[in-house]
Design a protein around this motif. Sequence first.
Motif, PDB file in Angstrom:
ATOM      1  N   ASN A 285       4.605   6.390  -1.340  1.00  0.00           N
ATOM      2  CA  ASN A 285       5.256   6.970  -0.002  1.00  0.00           C
ATOM      3  C   ASN A 285       6.388   5.759   0.562  1.00  0.00           C
ATOM      4  OD1 ASN A 285       5.802   7.985   2.199  1.00  0.00           O
ATOM      5  ND2 ASN A 285       3.568   7.903   2.886  1.00  0.00           N
ATOM      6  N   LYS A 286       7.362   5.818  -0.433  1.00  0.00           N
ATOM      7  CA  LYS A 286       8.660   4.793  -0.448  1.00  0.00           C
ATOM      8  C   LYS A 286       9.326   5.156   0.799  1.00  0.00           C
ATOM      9  CE  LYS A 286      12.059   2.828  -3.318  1.00  0.00           C
ATOM     10  NZ  LYS A 286      12.427   2.651  -4.618  1.00  0.00           N
ATOM     11  N   LYS A 287       9.372   6.334   1.326  1.00  0.00           N
ATOM     12  CA  LYS A 287      10.127   6.519   2.544  1.00  0.00           C
ATOM     13  C   LYS A 287       9.516   5.822   3.716  1.00  0.00           C
ATOM     14  CE  LYS A 287      13.927   8.432   4.066  1.00  0.00           C
ATOM     15  NZ  LYS A 287      15.248   8.217   3.310  1.00  0.00           N
ATOM     16  N   GLN A 288       8.218   6.009   3.934  1.00  0.00           N
ATOM     17  CA  GLN A 288       7.692   5.204   4.872  1.00  0.00           C
ATOM     18  C   GLN A 288       7.531   3.807   4.692  1.00  0.00           C
ATOM     19  OE1 GLN A 288       3.726   6.295   6.142  1.00  0.00           O
ATOM     20  NE2 GLN A 288       3.971   8.472   6.363  1.00  0.00           N
ATOM     21  N   MET A 289       7.714   3.285   3.559  1.00  0.00           N
ATOM     22  CA  MET A 289       7.759   1.736   3.188  1.00  0.00           C
ATOM     23  C   MET A 289       9.292   1.509   3.467  1.00  0.00           C
ATOM     24  SD  MET A 289       7.885   0.021  -0.506  1.00  0.00           S
ATOM     25  CE  MET A 289       9.308   0.642  -0.678  1.00  0.00           C
ATOM     26  N   THR A 290      10.053   2.064   3.436  1.00  0.00           N
ATOM     27  CA  THR A 290      11.612   1.661   3.648  1.00  0.00           C
ATOM     28  C   THR A 290      11.783   1.650   5.086  1.00  0.00           C
ATOM     29  OG1 THR A 290      12.233   2.616   1.731  1.00  0.00           O
ATOM     30  CG2 THR A 290      14.237   2.376   3.540  1.00  0.00           C
ATOM     31  N   ASN A 291      11.186   2.683   6.089  1.00  0.00           N
ATOM     32  CA  ASN A 291      11.290   2.570   7.419  1.00  0.00           C
ATOM     33  C   ASN A 291      10.273   1.308   8.032  1.00  0.00           C
ATOM     34  OD1 ASN A 291      12.781   4.886   7.546  1.00  0.00           O
ATOM     35  ND2 ASN A 291      11.029   6.327   7.950  1.00  0.00           N
ATOM     36  N   LEU A 292       9.422   1.193   7.518  1.00  0.00           N
ATOM     37  CA  LEU A 292       8.535   0.099   7.719  1.00  0.00           C
ATOM     38  C   LEU A 292       9.408  -1.299   7.490  1.00  0.00           C
ATOM     39  CD1 LEU A 292       6.023  -1.744   9.032  1.00  0.00           C
ATOM     40  CD2 LEU A 292       4.998  -1.502   6.682  1.00  0.00           C
ATOM     41  N   PHE A 293       9.972  -1.441   6.475  1.00  0.00           N
ATOM     42  CA  PHE A 293      10.838  -2.595   6.123  1.00  0.00           C
ATOM     43  C   PHE A 293      12.078  -2.812   7.005  1.00  0.00           C
ATOM     44  CE2 PHE A 293      14.551  -4.450   3.726  1.00  0.00           C
ATOM     45  CZ  PHE A 293      13.774  -5.634   3.505  1.00  0.00           C
ATOM     46  N   LEU A 294      12.642  -1.771   7.283  1.00  0.00           N
ATOM     47  CA  LEU A 294      13.805  -1.781   8.158  1.00  0.00           C
ATOM     48  C   LEU A 294      13.503  -2.079   9.726  1.00  0.00           C
ATOM     49  CD1 LEU A 294      15.998   1.138   6.991  1.00  0.00           C
ATOM     50  CD2 LEU A 294      16.434  -1.247   6.488  1.00  0.00           C
ATOM     51  N   LYS A 295      12.324  -1.333  10.322  1.00  0.00           N
ATOM     52  CA  LYS A 295      11.863  -1.632  11.439  1.00  0.00           C
ATOM     53  C   LYS A 295      11.279  -3.130  11.761  1.00  0.00           C
ATOM     54  CE  LYS A 295      10.454   3.098  13.103  1.00  0.00           C
ATOM     55  NZ  LYS A 295       9.322   3.922  13.578  1.00  0.00           N
ATOM     56  N   SER A 296      10.664  -3.630  10.773  1.00  0.00           N
ATOM     57  CA  SER A 296      10.282  -4.917  10.770  1.00  0.00           C
ATOM     58  C   SER A 296      11.450  -6.060  10.871  1.00  0.00           C
ATOM     59  CB  SER A 296       9.411  -5.388   9.542  1.00  0.00           C
ATOM     60  OG  SER A 296       8.350  -4.687   9.244  1.00  0.00           O
ATOM     61  N   THR A 297      12.349  -5.780  10.118  1.00  0.00           N
ATOM     62  CA  THR A 297      13.473  -6.630  10.289  1.00  0.00           C
ATOM     63  C   THR A 297      14.121  -6.334  11.457  1.00  0.00           C
ATOM     64  OG1 THR A 297      14.341  -6.082   7.908  1.00  0.00           O
ATOM     65  CG2 THR A 297      16.141  -7.013   9.373  1.00  0.00           C
ATOM     66  N   SER A 298      14.034  -5.441  12.288  1.00  0.00           N
ATOM     67  CA  SER A 298      14.695  -5.179  13.535  1.00  0.00           C
ATOM     68  C   SER A 298      13.757  -5.947  14.750  1.00  0.00           C
ATOM     69  CB  SER A 298      14.734  -3.651  13.981  1.00  0.00           C
ATOM     70  OG  SER A 298      15.723  -3.021  13.338  1.00  0.00           O
ATOM     71  N   LEU A 299      12.707  -5.751  14.589  1.00  0.00           N
ATOM     72  CA  LEU A 299      11.664  -6.592  15.375  1.00  0.00           C
ATOM     73  C   LEU A 299      11.859  -7.925  15.289  1.00  0.00           C
ATOM     74  CD1 LEU A 299       8.243  -4.281  14.984  1.00  0.00           C
ATOM     75  CD2 LEU A 299       9.986  -4.341  17.200  1.00  0.00           C
ATOM     76  N   VAL A 300      11.960  -8.646  14.068  1.00  0.00           N
ATOM     77  CA  VAL A 300      12.251  -9.984  13.930  1.00  0.00           C
ATOM     78  C   VAL A 300      13.418 -10.208  14.786  1.00  0.00           C
ATOM     79  CG1 VAL A 300      12.878 -11.788  12.380  1.00  0.00           C
ATOM     80  CG2 VAL A 300      11.118 -10.195  12.022  1.00  0.00           C
ATOM     81  N   SER A 301      14.606  -9.487  14.580  1.00  0.00           N
ATOM     82  CA  SER A 301      15.945  -9.663  15.378  1.00  0.00           C
ATOM     83  C   SER A 301      15.613  -9.656  16.921  1.00  0.00           C
ATOM     84  CB  SER A 301      16.954  -8.440  14.904  1.00  0.00           C
ATOM     85  OG  SER A 301      17.132  -8.432  13.489  1.00  0.00           O
ATOM     86  N   VAL A 302      14.913  -8.783  17.345  1.00  0.00           N
ATOM     87  CA  VAL A 302      14.525  -8.558  18.685  1.00  0.00           C
ATOM     88  C   VAL A 302      13.750 -10.026  19.291  1.00  0.00           C
ATOM     89  CG1 VAL A 302      13.015  -7.468  20.514  1.00  0.00           C
ATOM     90  CG2 VAL A 302      13.866  -5.877  18.716  1.00  0.00           C
ATOM     91  N   THR A 303      13.066 -10.648  18.418  1.00  0.00           N
ATOM     92  CA  THR A 303      12.238 -11.707  18.889  1.00  0.00           C
ATOM     93  C   THR A 303      12.904 -13.107  18.654  1.00  0.00           C
ATOM     94  OG1 THR A 303      10.846 -11.704  17.068  1.00  0.00           O
ATOM     95  CG2 THR A 303      10.102 -10.688  19.004  1.00  0.00           C
TER      96      THR A 303
ATOM     97  N   ALA B 204       0.832  -1.307  -0.042  1.00  0.00           N
ATOM     98  CA  ALA B 204      -0.032   0.099   0.144  1.00  0.00           C
ATOM     99  C   ALA B 204       0.713   1.157   0.066  1.00  0.00           C
ATOM    100  CB  ALA B 204      -1.019   0.151   1.222  1.00  0.00           C
ATOM    101  N   LEU B 205       1.875   1.368   0.789  1.00  0.00           N
ATOM    102  CA  LEU B 205       2.752   2.543   0.762  1.00  0.00           C
ATOM    103  C   LEU B 205       3.457   2.601  -0.482  1.00  0.00           C
ATOM    104  CD1 LEU B 205       4.396   1.855   4.372  1.00  0.00           C
ATOM    105  CD2 LEU B 205       2.896   3.815   3.530  1.00  0.00           C
ATOM    106  N   TYR B 206       4.046   1.510  -1.072  1.00  0.00           N
ATOM    107  CA  TYR B 206       4.746   1.832  -2.432  1.00  0.00           C
ATOM    108  C   TYR B 206       3.840   2.318  -3.490  1.00  0.00           C
ATOM    109  CZ  TYR B 206       7.018   0.612  -6.775  1.00  0.00           C
ATOM    110  OH  TYR B 206       7.574   0.593  -8.037  1.00  0.00           O
ATOM    111  N   ASN B 207       2.281   1.715  -3.501  1.00  0.00           N
ATOM    112  CA  ASN B 207       1.463   2.238  -4.355  1.00  0.00           C
ATOM    113  C   ASN B 207       1.064   3.608  -4.199  1.00  0.00           C
ATOM    114  OD1 ASN B 207       1.602  -0.306  -5.874  1.00  0.00           O
ATOM    115  ND2 ASN B 207      -0.201  -1.178  -4.622  1.00  0.00           N
TER     116      ASN B 207
END
Length: 229
Positions: free
Chosen positions: A22-40, A16-19
């Motif tokens: 809003n690529k900046k928010q898409m990138t931030n979500l992508f990076l944060k999601s990777t971090s959350l996987v690392s956390v758990t 949805a963000l790419y379409n």
Amino acid sequence: MLSGPVSVAILPRLTALYNSDNKKQMTNLFLKSTSLVSVTVLPISLIIIVIPDKILYLWTGNIELSSWGWALSIYSLGSIFVVYSSFLHYIQFAHGNLKYHLRYGLITSAFSIPLIYILAVYFSVEGVALIWLARSSIGIFLWAPFVFYKFLPGYYKEWLINNILYYAIVDFILIYFSKILLLKYLDERLYLFIIMFLLISCLILINYVMFKKVINKSYELRTNSDRNI
């Protein structure tokens, strides 16, 4: 299993963000999601990698079986690489372009499937474990730079260091010293389970604090710099 729900949650949002351009928010979500996987995921995975013999003994109660811990360690390391490689699929899916993902899967399968057979016949468990690790590590260290170059240019190093290695190094050090100081001398399964549970809980908490206090700051700085531009 722990990382699976992430794809369910972020794939529609990334798309949805790419379409919506809003690529900046898409990138931030992508990076944060990777971090959350690392956390758990990393605390549990790294415990299996660093002290696999204790994990097998805790699971089965069989001392002899725990001698196969090295194989569990190799498979678990490969599984971590697979978890993070799945993020490469997420970002291609969000862009609506899966041709590279399909080609990569076909090429790696064409090489790895015959090798699995050959190594299983001649080198047994050791050979299969090593080809699994080799294939999964290729996804992170060789395939990922290409995917980022095509879809998120300039973010591969940040993704690898800030969102994965940053947590992995801290967790590994804490688990290694816990192994030396505590887990090495524990043979009672109940106490071993309690220590493992407490260690995993502490690592997840430490990772979460690092995520909130340190990693988020890089996102804020990046956002502020974009606003200034």
